[in-house]
Design a protein around this motif. Structure first.
Motif, short mmCIF file in Angstrom:
data_model
loop_
_atom_site.label_atom_id
_atom_site.label_comp_id
_atom_site.label_asym_id
_atom_site.label_seq_id
_atom_site.Cartn_x
_atom_site.Cartn_y
_atom_site.Cartn_z
N PRO A 100 40.34 39.63 36.35
CA PRO A 100 41.55 39.04 37.41
C PRO A 100 42.92 39.60 37.01
N THR A 101 43.22 39.41 35.93
CA THR A 101 44.65 40.02 35.48
C THR A 101 44.80 41.24 35.59
N ILE A 102 43.60 42.35 35.33
CA ILE A 102 43.82 43.84 35.50
C ILE A 102 43.98 43.90 37.16
N VAL A 103 42.96 43.25 37.87
CA VAL A 103 43.06 43.54 39.26
C VAL A 103 44.52 42.87 39.89
N ASP A 104 45.07 41.94 39.51
CA ASP A 104 46.13 41.57 40.05
C ASP A 104 47.25 42.40 39.46
N GLY A 105 47.34 43.03 38.29
CA GLY A 105 48.37 43.88 37.83
C GLY A 105 48.11 45.42 38.45
N ILE A 106 46.94 45.61 38.68
CA ILE A 106 47.00 46.81 39.67
C ILE A 106 47.62 46.84 40.99
N GLN A 107 47.60 45.71 41.53
CA GLN A 107 48.05 45.30 42.86
C GLN A 107 49.72 45.34 42.95
N ILE A 108 50.00 44.54 41.78
CA ILE A 108 51.43 44.60 41.51
C ILE A 108 52.15 45.93 41.21
N PHE A 109 51.62 46.60 40.25
CA PHE A 109 52.31 47.96 39.93
C PHE A 109 52.11 49.05 40.80
N SER A 110 51.10 48.82 41.64
CA SER A 110 50.99 49.82 42.80
C SER A 110 51.73 49.61 44.05
N GLY A 111 52.41 48.33 44.14
CA GLY A 111 53.09 47.91 45.21
C GLY A 111 52.34 47.45 46.37
N LYS A 112 51.01 47.40 46.38
CA LYS A 112 50.15 47.31 47.38
C LYS A 112 49.07 46.01 47.23
N SER A 113 49.05 45.11 48.00
CA SER A 113 48.16 43.91 47.76
C SER A 113 46.95 44.06 48.79
N VAL A 114 45.92 44.03 48.04
CA VAL A 114 44.49 44.09 49.02
C VAL A 114 43.91 42.76 49.02
N LYS A 115 43.71 42.31 50.21
CA LYS A 115 43.28 40.96 50.49
C LYS A 115 41.88 40.66 49.67
N GLU A 116 40.99 41.66 49.74
CA GLU A 116 39.56 41.23 48.93
C GLU A 116 39.87 41.21 47.34
N MET A 117 40.63 42.08 46.99
CA MET A 117 41.02 42.01 45.58
C MET A 117 41.66 40.71 45.06
N SER A 118 42.41 40.39 45.84
CA SER A 118 43.10 39.29 45.77
C SER A 118 42.50 38.10 45.63
#
Lengths: 195, 297
Positions: free
Chosen positions: B248-266
């Motif tokens: 989950p930390t990697i999943v959140d990190g990807i969203q933060i550093f890509s500047g795009k949050s995805v509902k399902e991933m979050s």
């Protein structure tokens, strides 16, 4: 004033478990007799018939493995008493640490706090159980069941406030040891070493 | 699986999980109360905190063989002046009762069930009390274990670990509710908090295991060995470390550093954090090795 405790002579202990059996029959409900986890006195180091026993004593090259008869140590500074939320367990003036069954809520916090594993949950009463030095027998002028039945005469009930007690003198003469731990519990049980 | 028989089991681990989420949830709701968060989210969040508080109490009571029968004995201890306020068990009973009270007030406030209770709950002093009680409930769950004779339960980072892991799970729950309510782009709030707290939990776990493994106590060493490469190793590495923390930390990190949050991933990362917090508590409880198992004379 009296201050009860045990002197256990390991040179005389033959690991026969008669103390365990006598204590269990004297103090526990028959429904618990088959459950080896529910014991007021245990032979530590020799659980499950393991041989040689697990407890090591001494320093190389004079090391040996022993079985240790362990009742409650009736510590001078008992950690179990401090954690009881309802004051059901306490130390009497004569040094005996007891659990009042009708006050205990069975939370098991004292079991977790005791560094020697001397307490257990008694599922017939729903409360915590432990060695109470057979106080009912002592008050009736008898010895605790484990002491009375000990085949080798290894267990002795002593009064630590009586410096003339022959077993206390023997214990000091033969450099008896206590199972002290880093908690500073000051147990009231002395072991006379095997050699 | 070989574990040492410690007197507390899974019901205590579940209690610790509920207590941590209830406590830190209370802190979070008090902190975000003044922020621009949808009231419907807070309404549901306060409901969850109340349920968690009650469940925490039920699970700690379920550990009592007497269950409800213990209550008259607790009351008589109160009346006879025997109630031991120096015991963490007693402190916990009081704190959990206060937590249920505060959580109930929050529910009444956010559901607008009573005007004057809502008025009390809107005061600054109530927010401060909520933060203090919530924090103490979580801290207490760490200190409850600290007086035991089971060395791994007494290591110093444990109460801090409980705080951060509880906060992480509580934030993850808020994140789920925010997404489900249709709140847009919570990336700068819950996502960043989850990511930071995930890293902090990882660091504290490393510290805790290092302290345990390098302890003088054989029991503490054995506990660390059980977790790292013993019988609990698979659960620790796959169940907690990988699924409950790293993934989950990697999943959140990807969203933060890509500047795009995805509902399902979050949503997945939040759910994994919440389950990871439970797994952590189960592992710590079952990794307990009593002092007397390795007695040195």
């Amino acid at each position: 004033m009296v201050r009860y405790g045990f002197v256990i002579d390991l040179t005389r202990c033959i690991s026969c478990y008669s103390c365990v059996a006598a204590c269990t029959i004297e103090n526990l409900d028959p429904s618990l007799w088959d459950d080896s986890d529910k014991r007021r006195i245990r032979l530590r180091g020799g659980e499950d018939g393991v041989y040689p026993p697990r407890i090591e004593i001494g320093e190389y090259p004079n090391v040996m493995r022993i079985v240790l008869p362990m009742p409650c140590f009736h510590c001078e500074n008992p950690p179990c008493v401090k954690v009881c939320p309802v004051g059901a367990t306490y130390k009497r003036d004569d040094g005996v640490v007891i659990v009042e069954q009708e006050k205990c809520i069975g939370c098991g916090y004292c079991i977790v706090a005791c560094p020697y594993g001397s307490r257990f949950r008694n599922h017939t009463t729903g409360t915590v159980d432990k060695c109470n030095l057979c106080i009912h027998r002592i008050e009736a002028g008898e010895e605790p069941a484990c002491v009375e039945t000990c085949v080798g005469g290894a267990l002795h009930l002593v009064d630590f406030d009586n410096p003339n007690d022959k077993y206390i003198r023997e214990a000091f003469r033969r450099r008896a040891f206590k199972v002290e731990c880093e908690l500073g519990t000051q147990p009231a049980v002395y072991y006379i070493p095997s050699r | 699986m070989m574990v040492y028989h410690v007197p507390w089991g899974i019901e205590v681990a579940i209690f610790l999980w509920f207590a941590a989420m209830a406590g830190m949830g209370e802190v979070i709701i008090a902190l975000i109360d003044k922020h621009d968060i949808k009231k419907s989210v807070l309404k549901h969040y306060s409901g969850f905190i109340l349920i968690f508080s009650i469940l925490a109490l039920i699970f700690i009571l379920s550990d009592l063989p007497l269950f409800i029968g213990a209550l008259p004995r607790i009351i008589s201890a109160f009346l006879e002046g025997r109630f031991n306020l120096a015991s963490w068990m007693s402190i916990g009973m009081i704190l959990l009762s206060l937590e249920i009270l505060i959580a109930s007030i929050d529910v009444i406030k956010y559901r607008r069930l009573s005007k004057w209770i809502s008025l009390i709950a809107s005061k600054e002093s109530f927010r401060i009390i909520s933060i203090v009680i919530g924090g103490l409930v979580t801290l207490y769950s760490g200190f409850l274990l600290s007086v035991s004779s089971i060395p791994i339960w007494t290591i110093s980072p444990l109460p801090i670990l409980w705080i951060f892991s509880g906060a992480l799970a509580a934030i993850a729950l808020l994140d789920i509710l925010l997404w489900l309510s249709g709140e847009e782009n919570p990336i700068y709030f819950t996502l960043r908090l989850k990511f930071s707290f995930g890293i902090i939990v990882g660091i504290i776990i490393f510290m805790a295991l290092h302290i345990s493994a390098s302890s003088r106590s054989m029991s503490a060493k054995e506990s660390a060995h059980m977790l790292l490469y013993g019988d609990l190793g698979a659960l620790f590495w796959i169940g907690f470390s990988l699924l409950g923390l790293i993934l989950p930390t990697i999943v959140d990190g990807i969203q933060i550093f890509s500047g795009k949050s995805v509902k399902e991933m979050s949503l997945v990362s939040s759910l994994l954090y919440i389950l990871g917090a439970l797994m952590l508590r189960i592992l710590i409880i079952y990794a307990g090795v009593p002092y007397w198992k390795f007695m040195v004379i």
